[in-house]
Design a protein around this motif. Sequence first.
Motif, PDB file in Angstrom:
ATOM      1  N   ASN A   1       0.834  -1.204   0.000  1.00 24.57           N
ATOM      2  CA  ASN A   1       0.000   0.000   0.000  1.00 24.57           C
ATOM      3  C   ASN A   1       0.870   1.255   0.000  1.00 24.57           C
ATOM      4  O   ASN A   1       0.962   1.974   1.000  1.00 24.57           O
ATOM      5  CB  ASN A   1      -0.925   0.005   1.228  1.00 24.57           C
ATOM      6  CG  ASN A   1      -2.106  -0.920   1.052  1.00 24.57           C
ATOM      7  OD1 ASN A   1      -3.069  -0.585   0.366  1.00 24.57           O
ATOM      8  ND2 ASN A   1      -2.028  -2.091   1.652  1.00 24.57           N
TER       9      ASN A   1
ATOM     10  N   ARG B   1       0.311   4.959   1.492  1.00 23.33           N
ATOM     11  CA  ARG B   1       0.433   5.349   2.896  1.00 23.33           C
ATOM     12  C   ARG B   1       1.902   5.521   3.290  1.00 23.33           C
ATOM     13  O   ARG B   1       2.221   5.567   4.475  1.00 23.33           O
ATOM     14  CB  ARG B   1      -0.165   4.276   3.798  1.00 23.33           C
ATOM     15  CG  ARG B   1      -1.618   3.978   3.519  1.00 23.33           C
ATOM     16  CD  ARG B   1      -2.113   2.883   4.475  1.00 23.33           C
ATOM     17  NE  ARG B   1      -3.374   2.363   4.020  1.00 23.33           N
ATOM     18  CZ  ARG B   1      -3.690   1.066   3.991  1.00 23.33           C
ATOM     19  NH1 ARG B   1      -2.810   0.170   4.411  1.00 23.33           N
ATOM     20  NH2 ARG B   1      -4.867   0.679   3.567  1.00 23.33           N
ATOM     21  N   ALA B   2       2.798   5.626   2.308  1.00 24.77           N
ATOM     22  CA  ALA B   2       4.237   5.607   2.612  1.00 24.77           C
ATOM     23  C   ALA B   2       4.665   6.722   3.558  1.00 24.77           C
ATOM     24  O   ALA B   2       5.618   6.566   4.321  1.00 24.77           O
ATOM     25  CB  ALA B   2       5.044   5.672   1.318  1.00 24.77           C
TER      26      ALA B   2
ATOM     27  N   LYS C   1       3.442   7.604   6.240  1.00 24.59           N
ATOM     28  CA  LYS C   1       3.356   7.166   7.638  1.00 24.59           C
ATOM     29  C   LYS C   1       4.656   6.542   8.108  1.00 24.59           C
ATOM     30  O   LYS C   1       4.901   6.394   9.303  1.00 24.59           O
ATOM     31  CB  LYS C   1       2.216   6.159   7.796  1.00 24.59           C
ATOM     32  CG  LYS C   1       0.866   6.797   7.583  1.00 24.59           C
ATOM     33  CD  LYS C   1      -0.278   5.868   7.914  1.00 24.59           C
ATOM     34  CE  LYS C   1      -1.572   6.615   7.638  1.00 24.59           C
ATOM     35  NZ  LYS C   1      -2.740   6.000   8.170  1.00 24.59           N
ATOM     36  N   ALA C   2       5.501   6.122   7.164  1.00 25.34           N
ATOM     37  CA  ALA C   2       6.744   5.449   7.522  1.00 25.34           C
ATOM     38  C   ALA C   2       7.767   6.388   8.162  1.00 25.34           C
ATOM     39  O   ALA C   2       8.804   5.939   8.626  1.00 25.34           O
ATOM     40  CB  ALA C   2       7.348   4.785   6.285  1.00 25.34           C
TER      41      ALA C   2
ATOM     42  N   PRO D   1       7.751   0.531  10.467  1.00 25.14           N
ATOM     43  CA  PRO D   1       8.053   1.953  10.268  1.00 25.14           C
ATOM     44  C   PRO D   1       6.850   2.879  10.466  1.00 25.14           C
ATOM     45  O   PRO D   1       7.035   4.076  10.644  1.00 25.14           O
ATOM     46  CB  PRO D   1       8.526   2.009   8.816  1.00 25.14           C
ATOM     47  CG  PRO D   1       7.819   0.884   8.154  1.00 25.14           C
ATOM     48  CD  PRO D   1       7.684  -0.198   9.190  1.00 25.14           C
ATOM     49  N   THR D   2       5.648   2.334  10.411  1.00 24.74           N
ATOM     50  CA  THR D   2       4.473   3.222  10.427  1.00 24.74           C
ATOM     51  C   THR D   2       3.726   3.239  11.747  1.00 24.74           C
ATOM     52  O   THR D   2       2.847   4.073  11.950  1.00 24.74           O
ATOM     53  CB  THR D   2       3.451   2.788   9.355  1.00 24.74           C
ATOM     54  OG1 THR D   2       2.935   1.510   9.726  1.00 24.74           O
ATOM     55  CG2 THR D   2       4.085   2.713   7.985  1.00 24.74           C
TER      56      THR D   2
ATOM     57  N   CYS E   1      -0.917   0.092   7.752  1.00 24.19           N
ATOM     58  CA  CYS E   1       0.105  -0.826   7.223  1.00 24.19           C
ATOM     59  C   CYS E   1       0.395  -0.504   5.765  1.00 24.19           C
ATOM     60  O   CYS E   1      -0.513  -0.426   4.948  1.00 24.19           O
ATOM     61  CB  CYS E   1      -0.376  -2.266   7.365  1.00 24.19           C
ATOM     62  SG  CYS E   1       0.745  -3.464   6.631  1.00 24.19           S
ATOM     63  N   ILE E   2       1.704  -0.325   5.437  1.00 23.70           N
ATOM     64  CA  ILE E   2       2.063  -0.049   4.044  1.00 23.70           C
ATOM     65  C   ILE E   2       2.449  -1.337   3.307  1.00 23.70           C
ATOM     66  O   ILE E   2       2.769  -1.299   2.125  1.00 23.70           O
ATOM     67  CB  ILE E   2       3.222   0.975   3.938  1.00 23.70           C
ATOM     68  CG1 ILE E   2       4.452   0.521   4.733  1.00 23.70           C
ATOM     69  CG2 ILE E   2       2.757   2.342   4.409  1.00 23.70           C
ATOM     70  CD1 ILE E   2       5.676   1.397   4.533  1.00 23.70           C
ATOM     71  N   GLY E   3       2.453  -2.457   4.022  1.00 25.25           N
ATOM     72  CA  GLY E   3       2.762  -3.730   3.370  1.00 25.25           C
ATOM     73  C   GLY E   3       4.214  -3.860   2.969  1.00 25.25           C
ATOM     74  O   GLY E   3       4.521  -4.415   1.911  1.00 25.25           O
TER      75      GLY E   3
ATOM     76  N   GLY F   1      -2.659  -6.385   0.331  1.00 33.01           N
ATOM     77  CA  GLY F   1      -1.358  -5.753   0.521  1.00 33.01           C
ATOM     78  C   GLY F   1      -1.104  -5.304   1.942  1.00 33.01           C
ATOM     79  O   GLY F   1      -0.315  -4.392   2.181  1.00 33.01           O
TER      80      GLY F   1
END
Lengths: 293, 251
Positions: free
Chosen positions: A60, A63-64, A66-67, B95-96, B115-117, B137
């Motif tokens: 996904n 939503r990067a 958020k990392a 990381p999130t 969750c960015i998977g 994902g």
Amino acid sequence: MHPAPSVIVFTALSGLGFGLLAFLALGIPDVSGTTAFIFFFLGYALAVGGLISSTFHLGNPQRALKAFSQWRTSWLSREGVFAVLALSVTGIYAAALIFLDQKLPVVGMIGAALSMVSVFCTSMIYGQLKTVPRWNQPMTPAVFIFFTLAGGALLAAQLKLAALFMIILGGAQLLHWMIGDKRLNQEGGTIEAATGLGHLGKVRLLESPHSGENYLLKEMAHEVGRKHASKLRMITILFACALPALLLLFTTPGHATAAIAIVLHLIGLFAGRWLFFAEAEHVVALYYDRHRA
Amino acid sequence: MTTLPQTTQKKLGLAIDLDICVGCHACVINCKEWNTSNYGAPLSDQDAYGANPVGTFLNRIHTYEVKAENKPAQTVHFPKSCLHCEDAPCVTVCPTGASYKRVEDGIVLVNESDCIGCGLCAWACPYGARELDAKEGVMKKCTLCVDRIYNENLPEEDREPACVRTCPANARHFGDFADPDSNVSVMSRERGAVPLFDEQGTKPVNRYLPPRPKADIQTDGDIDILAPFLDTTPSPQKGLLGWLDKALEAI
């Protein structure tokens, strides 16, 4: 481990890019105007291109952002934070140099340091994993850092310095393999340790949980790489270190030699990075009775 | 928040009895059913009726053969799901902040909308307890059926994880490991359960109760252990049949 192309491209290119940016931010080579623009453009293209490539393997990617939030515990998050900091600070240095013809040495030094910290964070994404014993050792960050320094110096046209870093890189890489080959056994890498059934006797998998593949096997029980490991190790050492170092040390410096050295080094870098993933054993494969010596 | 809590008020988890599990996979199916039709993204399958079917499962049963020298081999069915570790490496690498461990009961969960998977948590888990769902994902893992155990709309006997509820052999038990007098704490103590794959330093909450020792049957080399039960040499006959037997032997 599964050698995903996006992750190989990410670690290889962003490492090269941050290496070049670190040298440029230190004023090496001493360039200005259009030449400086071309150098910085290459550095940014590699670093940012690598970072963007890393989002291709996300489930996904929308939503990067958020990392960036969990830098307190997560090396992946730290990598993102430091990459953005390094690109921003180096960007200030680059803009002042290209457009105002001003050198801001302190800003440059901070930018160079942040670039190296960013690469260190990348290496620790892998180095921190106790579940992948081959990666979980001090030489993992060393290999990443020296790949960055060698590639960065080469792209920054510091040919003798690049040759020196390539020789150190070769040593670090050999040590990484020597230590790595012993790590699985040191970490209790047997099916008996994994299942806790060793006190009853020798354990073997009688029946797999499922008849087909699954995510865990695809992701963590990759075995093709190990079959050709010794050949790929030769290719890595020859192309990333030995051949370009010899070329740079014993020929007259020039664009042609530098270009050949870059091509050789890139082949070695990608072979080495592919092998880094492909030959790494994950302990979960022990439950599937893989990794038997 | 991916910082792990220092302690949790409860340590909810499973005690899985390796002596009792018959490897029927009923827990696998009920887990998939409950977690597909309730909380979170469904557990998808790909190519389910094709040549190479794959799918997401939160619970999988391995079957091992264990053989000690000079002893008959024994079969151990080994269910494996999230162990809700106290030192959960899957949480800290996230990381999130999508992965977290709950302070109130110690359950490790994934907030799927964060969750960015990236899959790093699955790499960090030594037990293979996390699987990335190929359709959504996002990372899927055992929730300890958090939507059952506190669910007042369910009859009280159903307020336990689906795998525990469905096990026909009673090999799976649910309880609070923080309470030394709980069912799971008592049986873990009595059966000498140890943390799974302790070398990895994850401090798992779940416990596996080891197979009980088998009766020590001495085989003394190549004697069939069933020999005492098989009357292979006919007992001596009396009367006419006995005479006939002897006479035929003598010829």
